[in-house]
Every structure is written in C-alpha cells, then in structure tokens.
Design a protein around this motif. Structure first.
Motif, PDB file in Angstrom:
ATOM      1  N   GLY A   1       0.801  -1.210   0.000  1.00 11.36           N
ATOM      2  CA  GLY A   1       0.000   0.000   0.000  1.00 11.36           C
ATOM      3  C   GLY A   1       0.836   1.262   0.000  1.00 11.36           C
ATOM      4  N   CYS A   2       1.989   1.204  -0.681  1.00  9.98           N
ATOM      5  CA  CYS A   2       2.867   2.382  -0.776  1.00  9.98           C
ATOM      6  C   CYS A   2       3.326   2.524  -2.219  1.00  9.98           C
ATOM      7  CB  CYS A   2       4.059   2.249   0.176  1.00  9.98           C
ATOM      8  SG  CYS A   2       5.165   0.878  -0.226  1.00  9.98           S
ATOM      9  N   SER A   3       4.206   3.477  -2.469  1.00 12.10           N
ATOM     10  CA  SER A   3       4.671   3.718  -3.835  1.00 12.10           C
ATOM     11  C   SER A   3       5.937   2.926  -4.140  1.00 12.10           C
ATOM     12  CB  SER A   3       4.939   5.212  -4.042  1.00 12.10           C
ATOM     13  OG  SER A   3       6.074   5.619  -3.297  1.00 12.10           O
ATOM     14  N   VAL A   4       6.229   2.799  -5.422  1.00 11.65           N
ATOM     15  CA  VAL A   4       7.472   2.161  -5.864  1.00 11.65           C
ATOM     16  C   VAL A   4       8.670   2.930  -5.305  1.00 11.65           C
ATOM     17  CG1 VAL A   4       8.901   1.637  -7.882  1.00 11.65           C
ATOM     18  CG2 VAL A   4       6.446   1.213  -7.958  1.00 11.65           C
ATOM     19  N   VAL A   5       8.570   4.244  -5.317  1.00 11.65           N
ATOM     20  CA  VAL A   5       9.642   5.092  -4.778  1.00 11.65           C
ATOM     21  C   VAL A   5       9.955   4.712  -3.339  1.00 11.65           C
ATOM     22  CG1 VAL A   5      10.165   7.445  -3.986  1.00 11.65           C
ATOM     23  CG2 VAL A   5       9.305   7.067  -6.307  1.00 11.65           C
ATOM     24  N   GLN A   6       8.932   4.543  -2.548  1.00  7.94           N
ATOM     25  CA  GLN A   6       9.128   4.253  -1.123  1.00  7.94           C
ATOM     26  C   GLN A   6       9.738   2.868  -0.897  1.00  7.94           C
ATOM     27  OE1 GLN A   6       5.099   5.203  -0.215  1.00  7.94           O
ATOM     28  NE2 GLN A   6       5.580   7.263   0.514  1.00  7.94           N
ATOM     29  N   VAL A   7       9.341   1.895  -1.703  1.00 10.26           N
ATOM     30  CA  VAL A   7       9.970   0.573  -1.605  1.00 10.26           C
ATOM     31  C   VAL A   7      11.438   0.664  -2.005  1.00 10.26           C
ATOM     32  CG1 VAL A   7      10.043  -1.757  -2.593  1.00 10.26           C
ATOM     33  CG2 VAL A   7       7.858  -0.744  -1.966  1.00 10.26           C
ATOM     34  N   ALA A   8      11.702   1.360  -3.100  1.00  9.61           N
ATOM     35  CA  ALA A   8      13.072   1.462  -3.606  1.00  9.61           C
ATOM     36  C   ALA A   8      14.004   2.144  -2.611  1.00  9.61           C
ATOM     37  CB  ALA A   8      13.081   2.215  -4.937  1.00  9.61           C
ATOM     38  N   LEU A   9      13.560   3.256  -2.046  1.00  9.99           N
ATOM     39  CA  LEU A   9      14.397   3.981  -1.093  1.00  9.99           C
ATOM     40  C   LEU A   9      14.530   3.226   0.225  1.00  9.99           C
ATOM     41  CD1 LEU A   9      13.232   7.679  -1.654  1.00  9.99           C
ATOM     42  CD2 LEU A   9      15.282   6.558  -2.538  1.00  9.99           C
ATOM     43  N   SER A  10      13.470   2.576   0.618  1.00  7.87           N
ATOM     44  CA  SER A  10      13.509   1.804   1.868  1.00  7.87           C
ATOM     45  C   SER A  10      14.460   0.621   1.746  1.00  7.87           C
ATOM     46  CB  SER A  10      12.101   1.317   2.237  1.00  7.87           C
ATOM     47  OG  SER A  10      11.240   2.413   2.455  1.00  7.87           O
ATOM     48  N   TRP A  11      14.506   0.016   0.569  1.00 10.79           N
ATOM     49  CA  TRP A  11      15.453  -1.086   0.342  1.00 10.79           C
ATOM     50  C   TRP A  11      16.891  -0.588   0.458  1.00 10.79           C
ATOM     51  CZ3 TRP A  11      19.400  -1.921  -3.102  1.00 10.79           C
ATOM     52  CH2 TRP A  11      19.947  -3.210  -3.106  1.00 10.79           C
ATOM     53  N   VAL A  12      17.179   0.567  -0.150  1.00 11.32           N
ATOM     54  CA  VAL A  12      18.530   1.132  -0.047  1.00 11.32           C
ATOM     55  C   VAL A  12      18.878   1.405   1.408  1.00 11.32           C
ATOM     56  CG1 VAL A  12      20.001   3.111  -0.615  1.00 11.32           C
ATOM     57  CG2 VAL A  12      18.520   2.116  -2.373  1.00 11.32           C
ATOM     58  N   SER A  13      17.964   2.044   2.131  1.00 12.41           N
ATOM     59  CA  SER A  13      18.210   2.362   3.535  1.00 12.41           C
ATOM     60  C   SER A  13      18.418   1.097   4.360  1.00 12.41           C
ATOM     61  CB  SER A  13      17.033   3.165   4.087  1.00 12.41           C
ATOM     62  OG  SER A  13      17.244   3.517   5.443  1.00 12.41           O
ATOM     63  N   ALA A  14      17.685   0.028   4.017  1.00 12.58           N
ATOM     64  CA  ALA A  14      17.774  -1.230   4.761  1.00 12.58           C
ATOM     65  C   ALA A  14      19.141  -1.891   4.622  1.00 12.58           C
ATOM     66  CB  ALA A  14      16.688  -2.194   4.289  1.00 12.58           C
ATOM     67  N   GLN A  15      19.919  -1.484   3.624  1.00 10.28           N
ATOM     68  CA  GLN A  15      21.258  -2.063   3.452  1.00 10.28           C
ATOM     69  C   GLN A  15      22.190  -1.652   4.602  1.00 10.28           C
ATOM     70  OE1 GLN A  15      21.376  -4.452   1.066  1.00 10.28           O
ATOM     71  NE2 GLN A  15      19.248  -3.730   0.976  1.00 10.28           N
ATOM     72  N   SER A  16      21.797  -0.640   5.363  1.00 14.57           N
ATOM     73  CA  SER A  16      22.564  -0.259   6.556  1.00 14.57           C
ATOM     74  C   SER A  16      22.729  -1.462   7.482  1.00 14.57           C
ATOM     75  CB  SER A  16      21.868   0.877   7.308  1.00 14.57           C
ATOM     76  OG  SER A  16      21.740   2.031   6.523  1.00 14.57           O
ATOM     77  N   GLN A  17      21.637  -2.204   7.665  1.00  9.15           N
ATOM     78  CA  GLN A  17      21.675  -3.363   8.554  1.00  9.15           C
ATOM     79  C   GLN A  17      22.455  -4.513   7.944  1.00  9.15           C
ATOM     80  OE1 GLN A  17      20.505  -2.907  11.586  1.00  9.15           O
ATOM     81  NE2 GLN A  17      19.834  -0.859  10.969  1.00  9.15           N
ATOM     82  N   VAL A  18      22.411  -4.624   6.639  1.00  8.68           N
ATOM     83  CA  VAL A  18      23.130  -5.702   5.955  1.00  8.68           C
ATOM     84  C   VAL A  18      24.633  -5.462   5.984  1.00  8.68           C
ATOM     85  CG1 VAL A  18      23.449  -6.898   3.750  1.00  8.68           C
ATOM     86  CG2 VAL A  18      21.159  -6.123   4.446  1.00  8.68           C
ATOM     87  N   ILE A  19      25.034  -4.225   5.686  1.00 14.02           N
ATOM     88  CA  ILE A  19      26.461  -3.898   5.586  1.00 14.02           C
ATOM     89  C   ILE A  19      27.082  -3.637   6.956  1.00 14.02           C
ATOM     90  CG2 ILE A  19      28.139  -2.276   4.605  1.00 14.02           C
ATOM     91  CD1 ILE A  19      26.038  -1.713   2.398  1.00 14.02           C
ATOM     92  N   GLY A  20      26.331  -2.948   7.821  1.00 11.30           N
ATOM     93  CA  GLY A  20      26.860  -2.621   9.136  1.00 11.30           C
ATOM     94  C   GLY A  20      27.384  -1.208   9.257  1.00 11.30           C
ATOM     95  N   VAL A  21      27.117  -0.375   8.237  1.00 12.18           N
ATOM     96  CA  VAL A  21      27.443   1.060   8.301  1.00 12.18           C
ATOM     97  C   VAL A  21      26.232   1.827   7.783  1.00 12.18           C
ATOM     98  CG1 VAL A  21      29.938   0.753   8.009  1.00 12.18           C
ATOM     99  CG2 VAL A  21      28.487   1.079   5.981  1.00 12.18           C
ATOM    100  N   PRO A  22      26.080   3.091   8.164  1.00 12.96           N
ATOM    101  CA  PRO A  22      24.942   3.858   7.668  1.00 12.96           C
ATOM    102  C   PRO A  22      24.942   3.949   6.140  1.00 12.96           C
ATOM    103  CG  PRO A  22      25.979   4.989   9.511  1.00 12.96           C
ATOM    104  CD  PRO A  22      26.900   3.876   9.128  1.00 12.96           C
ATOM    105  N   VAL A  23      23.773   3.792   5.537  1.00 11.58           N
ATOM    106  CA  VAL A  23      23.588   3.969   4.100  1.00 11.58           C
ATOM    107  C   VAL A  23      22.500   5.010   3.907  1.00 11.58           C
ATOM    108  CG1 VAL A  23      22.960   2.901   1.912  1.00 11.58           C
ATOM    109  CG2 VAL A  23      24.272   1.592   3.602  1.00 11.58           C
ATOM    110  N   VAL A  24      22.836   6.125   3.287  1.00 12.78           N
ATOM    111  CA  VAL A  24      21.905   7.242   3.121  1.00 12.78           C
ATOM    112  C   VAL A  24      21.585   7.440   1.645  1.00 12.78           C
ATOM    113  CG1 VAL A  24      21.484   9.697   3.519  1.00 12.78           C
ATOM    114  CG2 VAL A  24      22.849   8.389   5.160  1.00 12.78           C
ATOM    115  N   PRO A  25      20.360   7.152   1.202  1.00 11.75           N
ATOM    116  CA  PRO A  25      19.987   7.446  -0.179  1.00 11.75           C
ATOM    117  C   PRO A  25      19.806   8.944  -0.363  1.00 11.75           C
ATOM    118  CG  PRO A  25      18.092   6.614   1.027  1.00 11.75           C
ATOM    119  CD  PRO A  25      19.272   6.518   1.960  1.00 11.75           C
ATOM    120  N   ILE A  26      20.193   9.454  -1.530  1.00 13.46           N
ATOM    121  CA  ILE A  26      20.063  10.894  -1.786  1.00 13.46           C
ATOM    122  C   ILE A  26      19.253  11.125  -3.069  1.00 13.46           C
ATOM    123  CG2 ILE A  26      22.048  11.736  -0.497  1.00 13.46           C
ATOM    124  CD1 ILE A  26      23.683  11.646  -3.095  1.00 13.46           C
TER     125      ILE A  26
END
Length: 330
Positions: free
Chosen positions: A255-280
């Motif tokens: 129930g959200c937009s493609v944009v929100q899924v895409a950006l949320s996936w990028v942000s979620a890589q913070s937990q995968v990598i172990g360092v902050p990941v900031v989409p711009i």
C-alpha cells in the motif's frame, strides 16, 4: 541507522540537488529554494551538490548561496556535500593537487561564506592521478578548517583502503539502487565496513526508472540526457521495466509507492552492511520530497522477495556511456 558526521547528525534520507538543475528543465530559483526548505523541514539535511551541477553561471553552488542568503539560520542544520574536480569542457576529472585546490577554491568563492563545505570529494577517480595525491590535497583544506572532511566518489575497494591510509575518509558516495547492486558485491561495502565509513547512495531511484513516471522509451523527451545512457536505450528499455513491474507488485501489496519501496530497500542495506547507508534522491517538487521521506519498514519476507527478484531479473546495459567507462570506480 543514525550517525554524526563532521559534528552534524545526518537524517535517514538525503537530498540530491541535480534534479533542480537539469539542462533545459532548471527549476526556477524561488521554486528550487522552496523545495530545499521542504526537504530540510522533512529531515533531509544531507544535501548533495556539485560544482558541475548546472552551468558555470548558475549551478548548485550558486543555488546554495541563494538559499542560505534567504535562510542563514539553516546553515548549521544542513550537511553540505560537494563534488568537484571535474572539467565541464573536456568531461574529464582534474584530480591532481592543482586541480583539487582550484576546485575547492572555486567552490569556496561561489559559496562566499554562506555555508560550510562539510564534505568534499572528487567526482570521479582518475587512473592517471594516484588517489594519495587527491586525498592529500583535499586534506590540506580539512586541516585548515575550510572543509569538514574528505570524501570519495565512484571508487573501488582498493581506493578506499589507499585513501584511508592517507587521511580518514568521512563518506563514500557510490551508485546503489535496485538497479545497481554491484557495490554490495565488489568489495566496496566490505571496505566501508572495515573502516566504518558511511555510504551515500546516489541515483537510488535509478535515474527515474523507479519513480513510476517512465512507462515507455518515448516518455523521455528528445533532449533528455538519459537517452545517452545504455540502460535507457530502446532495445533494452522494456526489458529493464520488468524489474520495475516486480517492485510495483511489492509496493501494491504494502500500500505504498514504488519510490518508497526502492528507497527503503537502499536504507535497509545499513543493517546488511553494518554502516549507515543514506539514499540521496533528487526532487524538483515538494510533493516528491514528501514521498521520498516516507520510508516503509520492509519485513524479512519482503526483503527476501526483493532479493529473489534481483537474482532472477538481469538489468540490461551499463551505468554510463562508454566515454565515462575509464573513470568508473577507479
């Protein structure tokens, strides 16, 4: 994953200024400033600028000057990242010591003290100039208090390690999106984790593929710069839309937009990598800013679903035209 860089706390989503300065589609000054204000109010305080975003007469540095002239009280609230060392006329990097100094001095002149350069990085690597030279020259300005910290852009894992041996690296800016995951596999993410370096993810919406605005090749204006990029060519455009269609289904389920899924996936890589990941992501309208800032929580099952999609759909075409290949991730 919140963090502080150069004394400023960074929001979970940043703001790319390129969308405000696209050739032939520049956002009027008053409108651009309104979009920037909306971004800051929404929490996007990492602003990504470049001396080559725009024209010599009106580029992102001029826009920053205009913004902070109007809102001087915001100067301490915004983290200003600037990319430089790029010759518009030759489309080549100028990463030698003289080029670095000329670029930073130019940026400081245009900004005219209205804000501080919190992070400076050469836009591209240059195989003809050792990274030690580029970092050493930038570090001179950090030590002098004219730049907050040293950054890297479009770099390899080896470059991160070599640069870190010269001076602490504040952030690494690389392309990262559902369309471009190579930096999760080529050692860049591992090197950032090794040195505790935040990752700034540019083109997190794959230059518009993941905005929902592009449904066919003809949606690109005849003068649209993306017509030069391999992934937007007519012979692969529809094939690359297959990935968008899959993300659309996931967005519909949430129930959200493609944009929100895409950006949320990028942000979620913070937990995968172990360092902050900031989409711009960029934005030229306040409504887009508001959409960009509303991240959604992706469940483990949804992340697994997305990873399965990424594993089965091959993105066709390179990231940049062939002329830029020599300067990709040096």
């Amino acid at each position: 994953m919140s963090f502080t860089l150069a004394g400023k706390k960074i929001g979970h989503v940043g703001f790319g200024m390129t969308s405000l300065l696209r050739p032939g589609k520049e956002t009027p000054r008053e409108d651009a400033i309104a979009v920037m204000k909306a971004a800051l109010n929404a929490g996007a305080n990492f602003w990504n600028a470049g001396e080559h975003y725009g024209t010599p007469e009106w580029n992102s540095l001029h826009l920053l000057n205009a913004y902070f002239t109007m809102y001087p009280e915001d100067a301490d609230k915004v983290f200003v990242s600037v990319k430089g060392c790029f010759d518009r006329t030759t489309a080549k990097p100028t990463n030698d010591a003289e080029g670095v100094r000329a670029s930073i001095e130019y940026c400081l002149k245009i900004l005219d003290g209205k804000c501080h350069i919190d992070l400076f990085q050469a836009s591209r690597g240059d195989p003809d100039v050792p990274i030690e030279v580029t970092i050493g020259a930038t570090a001179e300005y950090v030590k002098a208090g004219k730049v907050g910290c040293v950054g890297l852009s479009e770099c390899s894992a080896n470059t991160i390690r070599r640069a870190s041996a010269v001076h602490a690296v504040g952030a690494v800016e690389v392309e990262l999106s559902l369309f471009e995951t190579s930096n999760l596999k080529n050692g860049v993410a591992d090197a950032c984790k090794e040195f505790g370096i935040p990752i700034i993810a540019y083109s997190p919406l794959s230059r518009g593929f993941l905005t929902g605005q592009l449904q066919k090749y003809e949606d690109l204006d005849e003068k649209d710069f993306r017509r030069m990029f391999p992934r937007f060519q007519p012979d692969v455009f529809d094939e690359n839309l297959r990935l968008v269609r899959e993300v659309e289904q996931i967005a519909a389920q949430k129930g959200c937009s493609v944009v929100q899924v895409a950006l949320s996936w990028v942000s979620a890589q913070s937990q995968v990598i172990g360092v902050p990941v900031v989409p711009i992501p960029g934005a030229s309208a306040i409504s887009r800013v508001e959409e960009n800032m509303k991240l959604v929580e992706l469940t483990k099952q949804e992340l697994k679903q997305i990873n399965e999609v990424l594993g089965t759909i091959e993105v066709k075409g390179g990231r940049y035209p062939a002329a830029f290949a020599r300067y990709e991730q040096v």
